[in-house]
Write an enzyme that holds these catalytic residues in place. Structure first.
Site, PDB file in Angstrom:
ATOM      1  N   HIS A 256       0.745  -1.270   0.098  1.00  0.00           N
ATOM      2  CA  HIS A 256      -0.183  -0.051   0.012  1.00  0.00           C
ATOM      3  C   HIS A 256       0.885   1.161   0.054  1.00  0.00           C
ATOM      4  CE1 HIS A 256      -3.226  -2.817   1.192  1.00  0.00           C
ATOM      5  NE2 HIS A 256      -2.699  -3.177   1.880  1.00  0.00           N
TER       6      HIS A 256
HETATM    7  O1  RIB Z   1      -4.704  -0.303   5.192  1.00  0.00           O
HETATM    8  C1  RIB Z   1      -3.083  -0.437   4.806  1.00  0.00           C
HETATM    9  C2  RIB Z   1      -2.504   0.746   5.748  1.00  0.00           C
HETATM   10  O2  RIB Z   1      -2.527   0.122   6.914  1.00  0.00           O
HETATM   11  C3  RIB Z   1      -1.132   0.566   5.363  1.00  0.00           C
HETATM   12  O3  RIB Z   1      -0.291   1.990   5.400  1.00  0.00           O
HETATM   13  C4  RIB Z   1      -0.262  -0.224   6.358  1.00  0.00           C
HETATM   14  O4  RIB Z   1       0.982  -0.018   6.517  1.00  0.00           O
HETATM   15  C5  RIB Z   1      -1.224  -0.002   7.601  1.00  0.00           C
HETATM   16  O5  RIB Z   1      -0.728   1.184   8.170  1.00  0.00           O
END
Ligand code: RIB
Ligand code: CA
Length: 329
Positions: A256
């Site tokens: 992500h």
């Molecule tokens: O949902 C994904 C996010 O939540 C990313 O930033 C991961 O590192 C967690 O923080």
């Protein structure tokens, strides 16, 4: 001469945060003024240590600032986490802890140390005195950013844009309706999205459009650099952990935070982005922390709407970018 974007990363390191930090360091389009650390994937002290370990690996002494240890107000109402049936990042399977975000990343203990100032103090002072507007790239719960905006609302005049990893439309990960960063601190997310600062929202729709596979993990490891090796290990461990926890397909996963950094550094990878009115559910029910995008006919967003949601990026361009930049010695 490249006109580099001055940026501040806000992280909850975290496996995908680590890949994001490495990519940001190797992106010449970005000049990192500092890295602020929030609670989130793990307690804030773990996230600080993990962030410093990644900087040691990359040989970069970028100032790191410890931030808030918990959300602005969420924990004040006990029943608010009722919708959370599991944290989704760790499980004990056959006596072994399996996790998407290790308490400590598998790197040597950090040599670098964090700065004395609090993250929110750094954000306020840096943005108040900025000679050029600064882009914020938050990839964890938005607690530090929300607090800084409450401490000194005038700082928004010196924020060029916020390119954040968070939210999702029509999907969730920590609950059926919400993405983890927004769920962890919905009030902070609402402060940010309501601030009037241009926000590019890189949510799960976008990050899952560029999932990396076990094969991609091997390609990263074959780059022959410490950054490529470590990124490959992180991608592989995420895929295997999610499979073991029964919440992943065992083949691929979204990295992500790295997608958010890639969108900030190279927006040409974005294939679908819509300017839409956004809101965040802060009512503590089944939709707590949900990103609400107004898609109604007759409510199309005009230029006064400051939020844009990225729905899709070019996976091949993203991965090629990641490999090129992590292959640099
Ligand atoms: O949902 C994904 C996010 O939540 C990313 O930033 C991961 O590192 C967690 O923080
Ligand atoms: Ca994160």
């Amino acid at each position: 001469m490249l006109n580099r974007k001055k940026v501040i990363l806000d992280v909850d390191t975290g496996s995908d945060d680590a890949v994001a930090i490495m990519l940001a360091i190797r992106s010449e389009e970005l000049e990192i003024l500092g890295i602020t650390v929030t609670w989130g994937n793990r307690p804030v002290d773990n996230c600080v240590e993990n962030t410093l370990r990644v900087l040691d690996l990359m040989g970069r002494d970028i100032p790191v600032y410890k931030g808030c240890p918990q959300p602005m107000v969420r924990y004040l109402t006990r029943q608010r986490n009722a919708a959370l049936d599991k944290d989704g990042i760790s499980a004990n399977i056959g006596g072994q802890e399996v996790t998407v975000h290790p308490a400590y990343l598998d790197l040597p203990p950090a040599v670098l140390r964090a700065q004395e100032s609090h993250a929110c103090t750094f954000l306020v002072e840096t943005l108040r005195n900025a000679k050029e507007k600064v882009t914020l790239i938050p990839v964890g719960p938005l607690t530090n950013i929300g607090m800084a905006l409450r401490m000194a609302p005038e700082i928004k005049e010196n924020i060029e844009e916020i390119v954040l990893m968070g939210g999702a439309v029509g999907m969730g990960n920590i609950t059926a309706s919400a993405e983890a960063n927004f769920y962890h601190d919905p009030e902070a997310a609402k402060i940010v999205l309501d601030s009037g600062i241009p926000c590019r929202v890189i949510g799960l729709n976008a990050t899952h459009s560029a999932e990396l596979t076990l094969e991609d993990a091997e390609t990263l490891k074959s780059l022959g650099t410490p950054a490529g090796q470590f990124a490959g290990e992180l991608v592989e461990s995420r895929i295997r952990a999610l499979k073991a926890m029964g919440t992943g397909n065992g083949v691929s996963d979204a990295i992500h935070d790295a997608v958010a950094v890639a969108c900030a550094a190279c927006p040409e990878i974005i294939l679908d982005m819509k300017r839409q009115r956004c809101d965040i559910d802060i009512n503590g029910g089944a939709a707590d922390g949900q990103l609400i995008a107004d898609t109604r006919i007759g409510y199309e967003a005009d230029e006064t709407v400051t939020t844009q949601i990225v729905y899709k990026v070019d996976k091949k361009q993203f991965f090629d970018l990641l490999c090129r930049r992590l292959s640099e010695k």
